[in-house]
Design a protein around this motif. Structure first.
Motif, PDB file in Angstrom:
ATOM      1  N   VAL A 432       0.862  -1.195   0.000  1.00 47.61           N
ATOM      2  CA  VAL A 432       0.000   0.000   0.000  1.00 47.61           C
ATOM      3  C   VAL A 432       0.891   1.235   0.000  1.00 47.61           C
ATOM      4  N   ILE A 433       0.537   2.196  -0.852  1.00 45.21           N
ATOM      5  CA  ILE A 433       1.276   3.462  -0.916  1.00 45.21           C
ATOM      6  C   ILE A 433       0.287   4.604  -0.688  1.00 45.21           C
ATOM      7  N   MET A 434       0.669   5.531   0.163  1.00 50.11           N
ATOM      8  CA  MET A 434      -0.150   6.731   0.360  1.00 50.11           C
ATOM      9  C   MET A 434       0.653   7.955  -0.055  1.00 50.11           C
ATOM     10  N   VAL A 435       0.114   8.744  -0.992  1.00 51.93           N
ATOM     11  CA  VAL A 435       0.746   9.977  -1.463  1.00 51.93           C
ATOM     12  C   VAL A 435      -0.047  11.137  -0.871  1.00 51.93           C
ATOM     13  N   GLY A 436       0.621  12.008  -0.129  1.00 53.65           N
ATOM     14  CA  GLY A 436      -0.078  13.083   0.552  1.00 53.65           C
ATOM     15  C   GLY A 436      -0.936  13.926  -0.367  1.00 53.65           C
ATOM     16  N   GLU A 437      -0.435  14.243  -1.564  1.00 48.91           N
ATOM     17  CA  GLU A 437      -1.212  15.054  -2.503  1.00 48.91           C
ATOM     18  C   GLU A 437      -0.642  14.891  -3.901  1.00 48.91           C
ATOM     19  N   ILE A 438      -1.527  14.764  -4.881  1.00 50.04           N
ATOM     20  CA  ILE A 438      -1.116  14.760  -6.281  1.00 50.04           C
ATOM     21  C   ILE A 438      -1.176  16.197  -6.787  1.00 50.04           C
ATOM     22  N   ARG A 439       0.010  16.765  -7.058  1.00 47.06           N
ATOM     23  CA  ARG A 439       0.089  18.177  -7.426  1.00 47.06           C
ATOM     24  C   ARG A 439       0.449  18.406  -8.891  1.00 47.06           C
ATOM     25  N   ASP A 440       1.044  17.404  -9.544  1.00 49.66           N
ATOM     26  CA  ASP A 440       1.533  17.624 -10.903  1.00 49.66           C
ATOM     27  C   ASP A 440       1.401  16.350 -11.715  1.00 49.66           C
ATOM     28  N   GLN A 441       1.675  16.469 -13.025  1.00 42.77           N
ATOM     29  CA  GLN A 441       1.523  15.343 -13.939  1.00 42.77           C
ATOM     30  C   GLN A 441       2.467  14.200 -13.593  1.00 42.77           C
ATOM     31  N   GLU A 442       3.704  14.523 -13.239  1.00 39.67           N
ATOM     32  CA  GLU A 442       4.680  13.474 -12.955  1.00 39.67           C
ATOM     33  C   GLU A 442       4.238  12.607 -11.782  1.00 39.67           C
ATOM     34  N   THR A 443       3.821  13.248 -10.692  1.00 33.70           N
ATOM     35  CA  THR A 443       3.362  12.495  -9.519  1.00 33.70           C
ATOM     36  C   THR A 443       2.134  11.673  -9.865  1.00 33.70           C
ATOM     37  N   ALA A 444       1.206  12.280 -10.617  1.00 33.99           N
ATOM     38  CA  ALA A 444      -0.031  11.578 -10.978  1.00 33.99           C
ATOM     39  C   ALA A 444       0.264  10.330 -11.808  1.00 33.99           C
ATOM     40  N   GLU A 445       1.141  10.447 -12.789  1.00 33.51           N
ATOM     41  CA  GLU A 445       1.424   9.307 -13.669  1.00 33.51           C
ATOM     42  C   GLU A 445       2.142   8.184 -12.927  1.00 33.51           C
ATOM     43  N   ILE A 446       3.088   8.526 -12.064  1.00 31.35           N
ATOM     44  CA  ILE A 446       3.792   7.482 -11.301  1.00 31.35           C
ATOM     45  C   ILE A 446       2.827   6.774 -10.357  1.00 31.35           C
ATOM     46  N   ALA A 447       1.944   7.559  -9.687  1.00 31.21           N
ATOM     47  CA  ALA A 447       0.980   6.970  -8.761  1.00 31.21           C
ATOM     48  C   ALA A 447       0.020   6.054  -9.502  1.00 31.21           C
ATOM     49  N   ILE A 448      -0.454   6.495 -10.677  1.00 32.26           N
ATOM     50  CA  ILE A 448      -1.389   5.682 -11.450  1.00 32.26           C
ATOM     51  C   ILE A 448      -0.713   4.404 -11.938  1.00 32.26           C
ATOM     52  N   LYS A 449       0.524   4.517 -12.414  1.00 33.24           N
ATOM     53  CA  LYS A 449       1.232   3.323 -12.883  1.00 33.24           C
ATOM     54  C   LYS A 449       1.505   2.352 -11.734  1.00 33.24           C
ATOM     55  N   ALA A 450       1.754   2.902 -10.546  1.00 32.14           N
ATOM     56  CA  ALA A 450       1.942   2.034  -9.374  1.00 32.14           C
ATOM     57  C   ALA A 450       0.661   1.275  -9.061  1.00 32.14           C
ATOM     58  N   SER A 451      -0.483   1.943  -9.208  1.00 32.32           N
ATOM     59  CA  SER A 451      -1.768   1.285  -8.928  1.00 32.32           C
ATOM     60  C   SER A 451      -2.092   0.215  -9.953  1.00 32.32           C
ATOM     61  N   MET A 452      -1.486   0.316 -11.146  1.00 33.80           N
ATOM     62  CA  MET A 452      -1.742  -0.659 -12.208  1.00 33.80           C
ATOM     63  C   MET A 452      -0.761  -1.834 -12.176  1.00 33.80           C
ATOM     64  N   THR A 453       0.225  -1.747 -11.285  1.00 36.54           N
ATOM     65  CA  THR A 453       1.243  -2.810 -11.216  1.00 36.54           C
ATOM     66  C   THR A 453       1.184  -3.567  -9.894  1.00 36.54           C
ATOM     67  N   GLY A 454      -0.041  -3.656  -9.331  1.00 32.33           N
ATOM     68  CA  GLY A 454      -0.222  -4.516  -8.168  1.00 32.33           C
ATOM     69  C   GLY A 454      -0.170  -3.815  -6.823  1.00 32.33           C
ATOM     70  N   HIS A 455      -0.288  -2.480  -6.789  1.00 30.22           N
ATOM     71  CA  HIS A 455      -0.248  -1.755  -5.518  1.00 30.22           C
ATOM     72  C   HIS A 455      -1.567  -1.006  -5.294  1.00 30.22           C
TER      73      HIS A 455
END
Length: 609
Positions: A432-455
């Motif tokens: 499980v990963i918790m990101v305090g806030e999605i503020r930009d495209q880079e953070t959003a894309e990494i978080a989304i890709k993490a959610s698609m790879t089993g997290h």
């Protein structure tokens, strides 16, 4: 000469009704002096207000008789009985008094009162007569009252102050609330301020270019300044404030507390103390007192007598007349991390639990600053925190320390951002990963890709409602297919003030107003609504504590198709409602029907659909 004699007669309280009728022209001439005294002398008792309200149709003769009987038993003003018995709302009573006496109404929630004005009238006198001084101009003092017919009060104020008195009318609950905020702790503050004024070392020259750092450091160690800062912090904790604002102005500074989401003025220290007060707080938060041109962030922790600790997050920002300090209070002993007690209804709690039990995907919690997003995320993490689960968080800042969870603090100045932390987490074998806030495209894309790879990924966004979160991600530049395939659930939330159950009374709200708020005609006919009154337990605000309102949007097949097509937020919202989503306004109306909040509060924090 006639005008002068007439004004003196008004002051002596000797004007009769016959005199008033005979000298109508003089009444018009003297309005600029003391119209309120003229009318008050003509109608000497509060019962005349009741008679006028009966004549206008706002009260029935039977209701007036009940109010008079209640006044004889309980004492006080008859106008108070009209509200407590539920015959009139406070707004209706205020309008009636204003029309009857021809006096202006004042919204006391929007006025700022200088503490020098408060010193003109002792606290016991102001409380006894139900009034508050507002402003002094030359030889005239304007005061706000609930009962303009109280000639004894006017004569006493005139005698104490030696000033002419001009009246306006305001809500009794707002006047009592101001007494609580401005008078209650005034003696303690005044004593400390008196000591501080005697300290010559605190009287510093305030310039942006040149100041005496050694003198400032000495001033912050002086006992009166330390006492005043400690008193402010202790007072904020005792009042359950969420934030403290220390605001510098040209000739004064202001201290305000945010309590249950609303800012209240507490005191106004003299301008010469502002540098010492601000520097004392900066020292406590381990900030640089010599740096006054750039914003600074810090933290401090205080231990209470009951051994509990309160964390303060401190931000200092330069303004035109000095540095403004805002302290956010976090009493970890009072944080509620039980999902079942946050305010979800049964269906919403079931949807949320289903989402966090998924092995992968993304959950977004959205809302403005101070809407309780972090508490919701921490409660979810507490539910997921098991021996078999590896949880990593990156936050800015870390607000609550959760044992068993790996928490990281963002440090942008050294390159440790949300995005870089996420990259590192993916090599830490997380579940499980918790990101305090999605503020930009880079953070959003990494978080989304993490959610698609089993997290399972949890994060926050700043949007007005759940459907708007989708458009926010698309506007950041995230591809629609990534958004539609990764997000499982979006939660929007607000915090509504909870009505005080010790003093609230049943309210009579027009059916049209309830329908305009979003209720059906059937609901508007059957609902029983309560209204805030105010009592000592809620500091005369009518509210005590807050409750969360939730809007939970599940990403169903129809919504996923709309996301792929780049549909606007209103279209996504309608699809989510068809799938059973309860909007923020409907969630608020449900709490209204339960009697835990008021219509005014729901209209304040939610928008119409």
């Amino acid at each position: 000469m006639q005008t002068t004699h007439f004004r003196r007669d008004c002051h002596d309280g000797g004007v009769t009704s016959a005199y008033v009728k005979k000298h109508t022209a003089l009444v018009h001439i003297c309005r600029s002096y003391q119209r309120d005294l003229l009318v008050g002398a003509a109608y000497m008792t509060s019962s005349r207000i009741g008679e006028a309200l009966v004549k206008s149709g706002k009260l029935s003769p039977n209701q007036l008789a009940q109010a008079i009987e209640a006044q004889q038993k309980k004492g006080g003003w008859i106008t108070t009985q009209f509200v407590q018995l539920g015959f009139l709302s406070e707004g209706e009573l205020l309008q009636g008094i204003s029309d009857y006496y021809g006096l202006p109404m004042v919204d006391l929630g929007s006025v700022s009162i200088d503490h020098s004005i408060l010193q003109l009238i002792p606290a016991n006198i102001a409380s006894k007569h139900g009034l508050i001084p507002l402003v002094r101009k030359d030889h005239t003092l304007t005061i706000c009252v609930t009962d303009p017919s109280n000639m004894a009060a006017l004569n006493e104020i005139r005698f104490i102050t030696g000033l002419d008195v001009q009246l306006c009318v305001g809500r009794g609950s707002e006047i009592r609330q101001l007494h609580k905020r401005l008078y209650e702790n005034k003696p303690a503050y005044d004593q400390i301020l008196h000591e501080a004024r005697a300290e010559q070392t605190i009287d510093l020259v305030e310039t942006q270019e040149d100041f005496d750092l050694l003198a400032l450091e000495k001033a912050t160690a002086d006992a009166p300044v330390v006492k005043l800062v400690n008193a402010i912090l202790s007072d904020a904790i005792s009042k359950n404030a969420s934030d403290i604002h220390l605001e510098p102005y040209e000739s004064t500074c202001r201290v305000r507390f945010r309590i249950d989401g609303i800012l209240y003025e507490i005191m106004r220290p003299p301008a010469k103390l502002k540098s010492a007060l601000i520097s004392r707080l900066k020292i406590m938060a381990h900030l640089d007192i010599a740096e006054r041109r750039l914003p600074q962030d810090g933290r401090m922790k205080l231990r209470l007598e009951n051994e509990n600790t309160v964390d303060f997050r401190v931000n200092v920002t330069p303004t035109l007349f000095g540095e403004k300090v805002v302290l956010r209070l976090l009493d970890t002993s009072n944080i509620q991390l039980d999902l079942s007690k946050l305010g979800f209804d049964t269906k919403q709690l079931s949807h949320f639990n289903d989402a966090i039990s998924q092995p992968h995907g993304m959950i977004l919690v959205t809302g403005p600053t101070g809407s309780g997003k972090s508490t919701t995320l921490y409660a979810a993490l507490s539910e997921l925190n098991k021996m078999t689960t590896n949880i990593c968080t990156v936050e800015d800042p870390v607000e609550i320390n959760l044992p068993g969870i790996n928490q990281s603090q963002v440090h942008d100045e050294i390159g440790f951002s949300f995005a870089s932390a996420l990259r590192a987490f993916l090599r830490q074998d997380p579940d499980v990963i918790m990101v305090g806030e999605i503020r930009d495209q880079e953070t959003a894309e990494i978080a989304i890709k993490a959610s698609m790879t089993g997290h399972l990924v949890l994060s926050t966004l700043h949007t007005n409602d759940a459907p708007s979160s989708i458009n926010r991600l698309l506007n950041m530049g995230v591809e629609p297919f990534l958004v539609s395939s990764s997000i499982n659930l979006v939660v929007a939330q607000r915090l509504a003030r909870r009505i005080c159950m010790h003093c609230s009374v049943e309210a009579s709200i027009p059916r049209e107003a309830l329908i305009a708020a979003g209720m059906s005609s059937v609901e508007a006919e059957t609902i029983k609504v309560r209204k805030a009154v105010g009592c000592p337990r809620c500091a005369d605000t009518g509210y005590r504590g807050r409750i969360a309102l939730y809007e939970i949007m599940r990403i169903c097949a129809e919504v996923r198709d709309l996301i792929l097509r780049g549909a606007p937020a209103p279209e996504i919202k309608q699809a989510a409602i068809r799938e059973g989503m309860t909007t923020l306004r409907r969630s608020g109306l449900a709490r209204l029907a339960e009697g835990v909040t008021t219509l005014e509060e729901i209209l304040r924090i939610t928008k119409a659909e």
